[in-house]
Design a protein around this motif. Structure first.
Motif, short mmCIF file in Angstrom:
data_model
loop_
_atom_site.label_atom_id
_atom_site.label_comp_id
_atom_site.label_asym_id
_atom_site.label_seq_id
_atom_site.Cartn_x
_atom_site.Cartn_y
_atom_site.Cartn_z
N LEU A 83 0.85 -1.20 0.00
CA LEU A 83 0.00 0.00 0.00
C LEU A 83 0.88 1.24 0.00
O LEU A 83 1.75 1.40 0.87
N ASP A 84 0.68 2.11 -1.00
CA ASP A 84 1.47 3.34 -1.15
C ASP A 84 0.51 4.52 -1.02
O ASP A 84 -0.36 4.71 -1.86
N GLY A 85 0.66 5.27 0.06
CA GLY A 85 -0.22 6.45 0.26
C GLY A 85 -1.50 6.14 1.00
O GLY A 85 -2.40 6.97 1.06
N PHE A 86 -1.61 4.97 1.56
CA PHE A 86 -2.76 4.56 2.37
C PHE A 86 -2.25 3.62 3.44
O PHE A 86 -1.43 2.76 3.12
N PRO A 87 -2.68 3.70 4.69
CA PRO A 87 -3.58 4.70 5.26
C PRO A 87 -2.85 6.02 5.57
O PRO A 87 -1.67 6.03 5.85
N ARG A 88 -3.61 7.09 5.53
CA ARG A 88 -3.06 8.44 5.75
C ARG A 88 -3.69 9.13 6.93
O ARG A 88 -3.31 10.27 7.23
N THR A 89 -4.67 8.50 7.54
CA THR A 89 -5.27 9.03 8.77
C THR A 89 -5.47 7.83 9.69
O THR A 89 -5.48 6.68 9.23
N VAL A 90 -5.63 8.13 10.98
CA VAL A 90 -5.86 7.03 11.93
C VAL A 90 -7.17 6.33 11.61
O VAL A 90 -7.27 5.10 11.70
N ALA A 91 -8.18 7.09 11.15
CA ALA A 91 -9.46 6.45 10.78
C ALA A 91 -9.25 5.46 9.63
O ALA A 91 -9.83 4.37 9.62
N GLN A 92 -8.37 5.80 8.67
CA GLN A 92 -8.10 4.87 7.56
C GLN A 92 -7.35 3.64 8.07
O GLN A 92 -7.60 2.51 7.63
#
Ligand code: AP5
Ligand code: MG
Ligand code: ZN
Length: 224
Positions: A83-92
């Motif tokens: 995974l490149d660029g995901f997750p980007r937030t704790v919710a993700q």
């Protein structure tokens, strides 16, 4: 092997991601690439994402979580993924954990590329990408043999809309504020492998391979 590559804009996630995906024969799943393609095609997803991307802000969590949920069910992810660029937030990150949990899967390593802001701006300003195959160049650090033309497929090279100085600064702020906590999230699970992101592309790749393949030994020496 299930991997995440994380790092600020321009740290080399895409560049290293391609090399990692090739070596371990796993797909590189870049939410940024998927979103840019949707914007180009003018699809419903592209319409939802475009305004945030141009401002250098994040696309809403539910949009990107939906993309990853679909993508991970495809057959080529059976042997693993990057995974490149995901997750980007704790919710993700929470959403990913529950997605993988349902399938009995876990993340093996979170490759965290560390680098200074001054280096990033120069890299992003000079980046050029192939319209056809997505190969990445830099007009001084990694120039194509023929100006404006991809070495690999002959496609034309373009500059990303969000690689303007002002948007770069906004992306860097967003990274520090929203994605920094994701590193803490995985650090608490003992999954973060920090890599020095300075140097030439091959050297950085070797550092990553070393950590993936001899990670245990590194951890014991405490040299991450
Ligand atoms: P995304 O496409 O993920 O962009 P980014 O995180 O800002 O990172 P970049 O792709 O710009 O950099 P990179 O780390 O891949 O570096 P690269 O290898 O290209 O996201 C774009 C936007 O989409 C976001 O702003 C957001 O709006 C949206 N989005 C995406 N995912 C999302 C999510 N999960 N949630 C919400 N929104 C999301 O390298 C950069 C340049 O440096 C190249 O020119 C390269 O040739 C050169 N280079 C690479 N390595 C070296 C080296 N060692 N030495 C010298 N030059 C080098
Ligand atoms: Mg990228
Ligand atoms: Zn190309």
């Amino acid at each position: 092997m299930n991997l995440i590559i994380i790092g600020p804009p321009g740290s080399g996630k895409g560049t290293q991601g391609k090399l990692i995906a090739e070596r371990y024969r796993i797909p590189q799943i870049s939410t940024g690439d998927i979103l840019r393609e949707a914007v180009r095609n003018g699809s419903a997803l592209g319409v939802k994402a475009k305004a945030s991307m141009i401002r250098g802000e994040l696309v809403p969590d539910e949009v990107v979580v939906g993309i990853i949920e679909d993508r991970l069910t495809q057959r080529d992810c059976g042997k693993g993924f990057l995974l490149d660029g995901f997750p980007r937030t704790v919710a993700q990150a929470d959403a990913l954990e529950s997605m993988l949990g349902k399938r009995g899967m876990v993340i093996d390593h979170v490759i965290n590329i560390e680098i200074e802001v001054e280096e990033l701006i120069g890299r992003l300003r000079g980046r050029r990408t192939c319209r056809r195959c997505g190969a990445m160049y830099h007009f001084t650090f990694n120039p194509p043999k023929k100006e404006g033309i991809c070495d690999q497929c002959g496609g034309s090279l373009y500059q990303r809309d969000d690689d303007k100085e002002e948007t770069i600064r906004s992306r860097l702020r967003v990274y520090a504020r929203q994605t920094g906590p994701v590193i803490q999230y995985y650090a608490s699970e003992g999954l973060v492998r920090s890599i020095n992101g300075f140097g030439c592309i091959d050297d950085i790749f070797h550092r990553i391979v070393e950590v993936i393949e001899n990670g245990e030994a590194y951890a014991k020496r405490g040299s991450y």
